[in-house]
Motif scaffolding. Structure first.
Motif, PDB file in Angstrom:
ATOM      1  N   ILE A 184       0.857  -1.181   0.000  1.00 54.82           N
ATOM      2  CA  ILE A 184       0.000   0.000   0.000  1.00 54.82           C
ATOM      3  C   ILE A 184       0.897   1.237   0.000  1.00 54.82           C
ATOM      4  CG2 ILE A 184      -1.888   1.217   1.130  1.00 54.82           C
ATOM      5  CD1 ILE A 184      -2.589  -1.613   0.114  1.00 54.82           C
ATOM      6  N   ASN A 185       0.813   1.992  -1.083  1.00 56.05           N
ATOM      7  CA  ASN A 185       1.637   3.181  -1.257  1.00 56.05           C
ATOM      8  C   ASN A 185       0.859   4.401  -0.777  1.00 56.05           C
ATOM      9  OD1 ASN A 185       4.055   4.373  -2.105  1.00 56.05           O
ATOM     10  ND2 ASN A 185       3.252   4.822  -4.151  1.00 56.05           N
ATOM     11  N   LEU A 186       1.379   5.098   0.234  1.00 57.79           N
ATOM     12  CA  LEU A 186       0.691   6.234   0.828  1.00 57.79           C
ATOM     13  C   LEU A 186       1.247   7.547   0.282  1.00 57.79           C
ATOM     14  CD1 LEU A 186       0.520   5.013   4.540  1.00 57.79           C
ATOM     15  CD2 LEU A 186      -1.118   4.631   2.687  1.00 57.79           C
ATOM     16  N   PRO A 187       0.413   8.573   0.152  1.00 56.75           N
ATOM     17  CA  PRO A 187       0.858   9.823  -0.478  1.00 56.75           C
ATOM     18  C   PRO A 187       1.889  10.609   0.322  1.00 56.75           C
ATOM     19  CG  PRO A 187      -1.372  10.041   0.397  1.00 56.75           C
ATOM     20  CD  PRO A 187      -1.020   8.586   0.482  1.00 56.75           C
ATOM     21  N   HIS A 188       1.843  10.513   1.662  1.00 57.14           N
ATOM     22  CA  HIS A 188       2.734  11.341   2.462  1.00 57.14           C
ATOM     23  C   HIS A 188       3.646  10.538   3.387  1.00 57.14           C
ATOM     24  CE1 HIS A 188       0.456  14.683   0.953  1.00 57.14           C
ATOM     25  NE2 HIS A 188      -0.654  14.232   1.494  1.00 57.14           N
ATOM     26  N   VAL A 189       3.527   9.212   3.366  1.00 54.69           N
ATOM     27  CA  VAL A 189       4.340   8.372   4.253  1.00 54.69           C
ATOM     28  C   VAL A 189       5.165   7.420   3.404  1.00 54.69           C
ATOM     29  CG1 VAL A 189       4.319   6.765   6.189  1.00 54.69           C
ATOM     30  CG2 VAL A 189       2.532   8.503   5.998  1.00 54.69           C
ATOM     31  N   HIS A 190       6.466   7.699   3.262  1.00 57.94           N
ATOM     32  CA  HIS A 190       7.368   6.843   2.496  1.00 57.94           C
ATOM     33  C   HIS A 190       6.830   6.588   1.084  1.00 57.94           C
ATOM     34  CE1 HIS A 190       9.335   6.273   6.293  1.00 57.94           C
ATOM     35  NE2 HIS A 190       8.303   5.659   6.809  1.00 57.94           N
ATOM     36  N   PHE A 191       6.346   7.627   0.427  1.00 60.88           N
ATOM     37  CA  PHE A 191       5.827   7.449  -0.928  1.00 60.88           C
ATOM     38  C   PHE A 191       6.938   6.967  -1.852  1.00 60.88           C
ATOM     39  CE2 PHE A 191       5.153   8.989  -5.239  1.00 60.88           C
ATOM     40  CZ  PHE A 191       3.895   8.460  -5.513  1.00 60.88           C
ATOM     41  N   LYS A 192       6.580   5.998  -2.716  1.00 58.50           N
ATOM     42  CA  LYS A 192       7.558   5.450  -3.649  1.00 58.50           C
ATOM     43  C   LYS A 192       6.989   5.492  -5.059  1.00 58.50           C
ATOM     44  CE  LYS A 192       9.463   2.276  -0.199  1.00 58.50           C
ATOM     45  NZ  LYS A 192       9.657   0.860   0.193  1.00 58.50           N
ATOM     46  N   SER A 193       7.888   5.644  -6.016  1.00 59.72           N
ATOM     47  CA  SER A 193       7.460   5.616  -7.412  1.00 59.72           C
ATOM     48  C   SER A 193       7.168   4.177  -7.819  1.00 59.72           C
ATOM     49  CB  SER A 193       8.555   6.186  -8.313  1.00 59.72           C
ATOM     50  OG  SER A 193       9.683   5.314  -8.328  1.00 59.72           O
ATOM     51  N   SER A 194       6.482   4.015  -8.926  1.00 59.88           N
ATOM     52  CA  SER A 194       6.181   2.674  -9.430  1.00 59.88           C
ATOM     53  C   SER A 194       7.466   1.901  -9.717  1.00 59.88           C
ATOM     54  CB  SER A 194       5.328   2.755 -10.699  1.00 59.88           C
ATOM     55  OG  SER A 194       4.073   3.345 -10.419  1.00 59.88           O
ATOM     56  N   GLU A 195       8.485   2.613 -10.216  1.00 56.13           N
ATOM     57  CA  GLU A 195       9.757   1.960 -10.517  1.00 56.13           C
ATOM     58  C   GLU A 195      10.441   1.464  -9.243  1.00 56.13           C
ATOM     59  OE1 GLU A 195       8.769   4.847 -11.715  1.00 56.13           O
ATOM     60  OE2 GLU A 195       8.451   4.298 -13.820  1.00 56.13           O
ATOM     61  N   GLU A 196      10.409   2.270  -8.191  1.00 64.19           N
ATOM     62  CA  GLU A 196      11.012   1.858  -6.917  1.00 64.19           C
ATOM     63  C   GLU A 196      10.305   0.637  -6.349  1.00 64.19           C
ATOM     64  OE1 GLU A 196      12.659   5.829  -4.714  1.00 64.19           O
ATOM     65  OE2 GLU A 196      10.495   5.722  -5.020  1.00 64.19           O
ATOM     66  N   ILE A 197       8.991   0.652  -6.388  1.00 57.35           N
ATOM     67  CA  ILE A 197       8.222  -0.479  -5.863  1.00 57.35           C
ATOM     68  C   ILE A 197       8.505  -1.728  -6.681  1.00 57.35           C
ATOM     69  CG2 ILE A 197       5.903  -1.393  -5.495  1.00 57.35           C
ATOM     70  CD1 ILE A 197       4.990   1.493  -4.998  1.00 57.35           C
TER      71      ILE A 197
END
Length: 278
Positions: free
Chosen positions: A184-197
């Motif tokens: 689960i990618n959160l907007p303000h908590v450790h946000f990651k790009s699709s490439e990073e994920i």
């Protein structure tokens, strides 16, 4: 699975947990260990020996009577059920019992009324989850025919979580359940790009499956405003029967559950949750 531990306080919630444990025991041939914690006060235990003996005897007899009534259930027929009564007052001691008795799974009810944050935090369930070395299955409502076909596994794709992922797959394999890891990618908590994920996901799966990732493993990530909301939305989308969560003890819950969730989500937050210690 050989042995299941069910903490009992004689409430409706613990009855729900016991019924689910019975279903699992029948499927696996496991026995059930029911544990009641007396939690006698220091005032009782510091009386003279004669008084202490008589009062302890009274509470033990009362508990045995309640056990006899509570365990008189049709769904327990044919299952080996063992009873333990201890004067434990802190739920962390359940882990000691689980390890001493070689327990494979703890099944317990929750009085939580909404969402995973309320589901755990501040409750006895949370204390067990934080300290248990064995998986904990938390039941919120009665499930007459407990069955798990699809599982959503909350994952941050960190290598330290691989052992918990392995334990989850091992647990669900006999049930022939599909497991869907999700980040689960959160907007303000450790946000990651699709490439990073994608990079972290691929690295995690290669390590977890020794470089040979099975084709049936479907892994995804989704963006949402809270981890709880993302998990429940994805579980609903997949038609999941269970949410599985790796925990870091005291760090685990705050890591996976941050913020609050809306009332609409809280009303449907009734899926069973199973935790695996990292």
């Amino acid at each position: 699975m050989n042995k299941i531990l069910v903490p009992i306080d004689f409430s409706e919630c613990s009855a729900h947990a016991l019924e689910v444990a019975a279903t699992l025991a029948k499927e696996s041939g496991a026995s059930i260990l029911v544990l009641h914690m007396l939690g006698l006060s220091e005032a009782i235990l510091t009386k003279n020996e004669a008084q202490e003996f008589m009062e302890a005897k009274f509470y033990m007899m009362l508990t045995k009577k309640r056990f006899a009534e509570f365990l008189d259930k049709e769904y327990l027929k044919g299952i080996r059920v063992m009873e333990i009564v201890q004067n434990y007052k802190i739920f962390e001691e359940l882990n000691k019992v689980a390890l001493e008795q070689n327990v494979d799974l703890i099944v317990m009810g929750s009085h939580g009324t909404g969402g995973l944050a309320k589901f755990f935090v501040g409750s006895n369930t949370e204390k067990v989850v934080r300290t248990s070395s064995v998986p904990v299955l938390v039941i919120k409502e009665r499930i007459q025919d407990f069955k798990v076909d699809k599982v959503v596994f909350a994952c941050d794709f960190k290598i330290e979580g691989v052992p918990a992922y392995h334990r989850a797959l091992q647990m669900f394999r006999p049930w022939n359940a599909e497991v869907f890891p999700v980040y689960i990618n959160l907007p303000h908590v450790h946000f990651k790009s699709s490439e990073e994920i994608a990079r972290e996901k691929d690295s995690f799966l290669r390590v977890a499956h020794h470089g040979d990732v099975p084709g049936h493993i479907q892994v995804t990530h989704r963006n949402d405003y809270s981890t709880e909301e993302g998990l429940y939305n994805y579980a609903e989308e997949r038609g999941a029967d269970l949410i599985a969560i790796p925990t870091h003890g005291r760090r685990g819950l705050s890591h996976f559950f941050q913020g609050s969730i809306g009332e609409d989500l809280a009303n449907r937050a009734s899926l069973p949750v199973m935790t695996f210690k990292i």
